[in-house]
Motif scaffolding. Structure first.
Motif, PDB file in Angstrom:
ATOM      1  N   ASN A 369     -12.771  24.414 -29.269  1.00 48.62           N
ATOM      2  CA  ASN A 369     -11.869  24.771 -28.212  1.00 48.62           C
ATOM      3  C   ASN A 369     -11.639  26.182 -28.586  1.00 48.62           C
ATOM      4  N   LYS A 372     -14.389  28.714 -28.553  1.00 50.10           N
ATOM      5  CA  LYS A 372     -14.621  28.780 -27.101  1.00 50.10           C
ATOM      6  C   LYS A 372     -13.570  30.080 -26.455  1.00 50.10           C
ATOM      7  N   ASP A 397      -5.207  29.430 -33.466  1.00 47.34           N
ATOM      8  CA  ASP A 397      -6.041  30.611 -33.035  1.00 47.34           C
ATOM      9  C   ASP A 397      -5.544  31.746 -32.573  1.00 47.34           C
ATOM     10  N   ILE A 402      -2.975  29.344 -23.232  1.00 48.93           N
ATOM     11  CA  ILE A 402      -2.917  28.584 -22.129  1.00 48.93           C
ATOM     12  C   ILE A 402      -1.771  28.734 -21.230  1.00 48.93           C
ATOM     13  N   VAL A 410      -3.658  19.631 -20.171  1.00 47.86           N
ATOM     14  CA  VAL A 410      -4.819  19.996 -20.501  1.00 47.86           C
ATOM     15  C   VAL A 410      -5.267  18.452 -21.450  1.00 47.86           C
ATOM     16  N   TYR A 415      -9.917  17.670 -17.168  1.00 47.62           N
ATOM     17  CA  TYR A 415      -8.945  18.860 -17.006  1.00 47.62           C
ATOM     18  C   TYR A 415      -9.610  20.089 -17.712  1.00 47.62           C
ATOM     19  N   GLY A 417      -8.936  24.572 -17.842  1.00 42.83           N
ATOM     20  CA  GLY A 417      -8.266  25.669 -17.423  1.00 42.83           C
ATOM     21  C   GLY A 417      -8.943  26.217 -16.145  1.00 42.83           C
ATOM     22  N   GLY A 423     -18.200  23.079 -20.332  1.00 42.05           N
ATOM     23  CA  GLY A 423     -17.512  22.011 -21.232  1.00 42.05           C
ATOM     24  C   GLY A 423     -17.156  20.938 -20.062  1.00 42.05           C
ATOM     25  N   SER A 424     -16.899  19.787 -20.098  1.00 42.00           N
ATOM     26  CA  SER A 424     -16.570  18.699 -19.301  1.00 42.00           C
ATOM     27  C   SER A 424     -14.986  18.324 -19.174  1.00 42.00           C
ATOM     28  N   GLY A 425     -14.434  18.892 -20.098  1.00 40.16           N
ATOM     29  CA  GLY A 425     -12.797  18.706 -19.981  1.00 40.16           C
ATOM     30  C   GLY A 425     -12.489  17.574 -20.292  1.00 40.16           C
ATOM     31  N   LEU A 426     -13.207  17.020 -21.286  1.00 40.58           N
ATOM     32  CA  LEU A 426     -12.945  15.632 -22.006  1.00 40.58           C
ATOM     33  C   LEU A 426     -12.401  15.892 -23.439  1.00 40.58           C
ATOM     34  N   GLY A 427     -12.824  16.832 -23.986  1.00 39.24           N
ATOM     35  CA  GLY A 427     -12.626  17.079 -25.407  1.00 39.24           C
ATOM     36  C   GLY A 427     -11.305  16.771 -25.811  1.00 39.24           C
ATOM     37  N   LEU A 428      -9.963  17.529 -25.336  1.00 38.33           N
ATOM     38  CA  LEU A 428      -8.822  17.114 -25.780  1.00 38.33           C
ATOM     39  C   LEU A 428      -8.320  15.448 -25.300  1.00 38.33           C
ATOM     40  N   THR A 452      -3.185  29.514 -29.497  1.00 37.28           N
ATOM     41  CA  THR A 452      -2.740  28.273 -29.287  1.00 37.28           C
ATOM     42  C   THR A 452      -2.907  27.688 -30.802  1.00 37.28           C
TER      43      THR A 452
END
Ligand SMILES: Nc1ncnc2c1ncn2[C@@H]1O[C@H](COP(=O)(O)OP(=O)(O)OP(=O)(O)O)[C@@H](O)[C@H]1O
Ligand SMILES: [Mg+2]
Length: 460
Positions: A369, A372, A397, A402, A410, A415, A417, A423-428, A452
């Motif tokens: 993230n 990215k 970072d 955000i 998040v 989800y 941003g 990305g699929s929004g699944l990482g977090l 962040t």
């Protein structure tokens, strides 16, 4: 049976029972009051007459003086007055009834002949009328010499009592009628809310989540309406997320596939001896395939985590080694993006019980993230420190940050941003689930434009 019928019914039964009991009591009381009053008046007059006789006429012969006595006794009374001799002969009657010698058939007269006060309520055999009679003994020197009898008709009293009772019953019926009408009106306000809720719920059950239940009052039904509405809103939101997810996943799949397809076409048209081109192409195909594999892995993982079907493989994990290994793994990518990636991990870091691969996955997700969302010249710091009961690993970072609205969401699955971002929004979401399985927690703080910071708390 409908709620309205049940409500009104129970309401009605309660009121009916209450009113009936009250009516019964009132009517009994009125009866008692009126009849007792009549009896008391007769008693008073009889007693007065008897004591008059005792004081002023005791030495006179009752039979001979009966006419004079009658005049005295009936002077102040509207009742029928009779003077009776001890053997039951009617000597005088204020109504002028024919003489009779069978007066001692009346129980009250018998009592009075025996020197006591006699009261009798019954039907007069000659007139068939309800009457009340009070007989008092006339005494001379404590011996009974005759009887004075007061008789009154009860017809008028009974009529009055009946009228009063009729009024009471009418009032009672009126009260019941009013209560019934009020009950129906009141219960309708309740049942109409329920009916509305029901129809809203039915529409939702049919899949129309745009309907909203109407909230009328701040009561339990109002709360139910709120709950239904929140539920519908949540379902709509999930629906939206699902659609976004499908489009973003298709997009994610399409990009590498297009690139692979392009290279395959290119390579098949390439001269066999162009080793250089072949190598480049195959390399790109490999990275794209990796990207696809990662995406599919993430999706599978997510499905498993979401069903709670994932079990941790706990082993002692050397945090220092793990962090340094990840740092080395991602260094080439950071260098390519001209971002400085610093990993601070000294040998004071403890060994913890954890699932090494899952923990690695979490850290790579977080650093991915940061990579990215951080531009060239930015920096990413990964460090850890241990406290008495927990270890805290931080990924920080200097990227885009955000904004506040997104920050709360998040960790939600799917989800992103920016829906157009890769990305699929699944990482977090996956990372949070994994840390939770370790009984730890993830905290995120961020400032738009500043960067962040994500902290992982793991119990030791
Ligand atoms: N370090 C960060 N800087 C800025 N934004 C971030 C950062 N980490 C997460 N976000 C925001 O949070 C969103 C969700 O992140 P998450 O890792 O869950 O999904 P993703 O990175 O979009 O997709 P995936 O990780 O599945 O490839 C991101 O889309 C991004 O908007
Ligand atoms: Mg991510």
């Amino acid at each position: 049976m409908s709620i309205q019928k049940r409500l009104v019914g129970s309401y009605f039964v309660v009121i009916l029972i209450t009113v009936s009991i009250l009516e019964f009591l009132l009517i009994v009381l009125v009866n008692y009051y009126y009849f007792h009053n009549v009896e008391r008046i007769l008693m008073n007059q009889a007693e007065l007459s008897a004591s008059f006789f005792h004081q002023y006429a005791a030495d006179e012969d009752v039979e001979k003086q009966s006419e004079r006595l009658l005049n005295g006794f009936s002077h102040n009374s509207a009742a029928q007055v009779q003077i009776i001799s001890l053997n039951g002969q009617l000597l005088q009657d204020s109504t002028g009834l024919p003489a009779s010698d069978r007066m001692n058939e009346y129980p009250d007269v018998q009592e009075a002949c025996n020197g006591k006060i006699g009261i009798w309520k019954g039907t007069e055999p000659t007139t068939k009328e309800a009457v009340l009679a009070v007989s008092y003994p006339l005494q001379t020197n404590h011996t009974t010499v005759g009887v004075v009898r007061f008789v009154t008709s009860l017809t008028e009293t009974a009529k009055t009592v009946n009228q009063v009772s009729a009024i009471f019953i009418a009032v009672g019926l009126f009260v019941i009628a009013i209560v019934a009408v009020l009950g129906i009106v009141l219960s309708r306000t309740i049942t109409s809310s329920i009916t509305e809720l029901k129809s809203a719920a039915e529409k939702m059950a049919e899949g129309d989540f745009s309907v909203r239940a109407n909230k009328r009052y701040e009561d339990e039904l109002g709360a139910l309406a709120d709950t239904l509405n929140t539920m519908a809103a949540k379902i709509l939101q999930n629906e939206q997320l699902k659609n976004d997810f499908i489009s973003s996943v298709s997009h994610e799949l399409r990009t590498p596939l297009t690139s692979i397809k392009g290279w395959v076409v290119t390579l098949s048209a390439t001269e066999e001896n162009d080793r250089h081109m072949l190598k480049d192409g195959l390399e790109i195909i490999e990275t794209e395939t990796d990207r696809l594999t990662r995406l599919v892995d993430e999706l599978l993982d997510f499905a498993k985590l979401d069903n709670g079907r994932i079990a941790l493989w706990l082993t002692p994990v050397h945090l220092q080694g793990l962090l340094q290994h990840i740092g080395k793994q991602l260094a080439p990518r950071a260098a390519r993006q001209r971002i400085s990636l610093e990993v601070h991990a000294d040998d004071s870091l403890p060994v913890i019980q954890a699932d090494e691969n899952r923990l690695k996955q979490v850290l790579i997700n977080l650093i991915d993230n940061s990579l990215k969302f951080t531009g060239p010249q930015g920096s990413i710091k990964v460090y850890a420190h241990s406290e008495l009961h927990q270890v805290i690993i931080t990924v920080e970072d200097t990227g885009s940050g955000i904004d506040e609205q997104d920050l709360a969401n998040v960790f939600q699955k799917f989800y992103k941003g920016n829906i157009h971002a890769a990305g699929s929004g699944l990482g977090l979401s996956i990372s949070e689930q994994i840390i939770k399985l370790h009984h730890g927690q993830v905290k995120i703080s961020s400032k738009v434009g500043r960067g962040t910071k994500v902290e992982i708390y793991l119990p030791r």
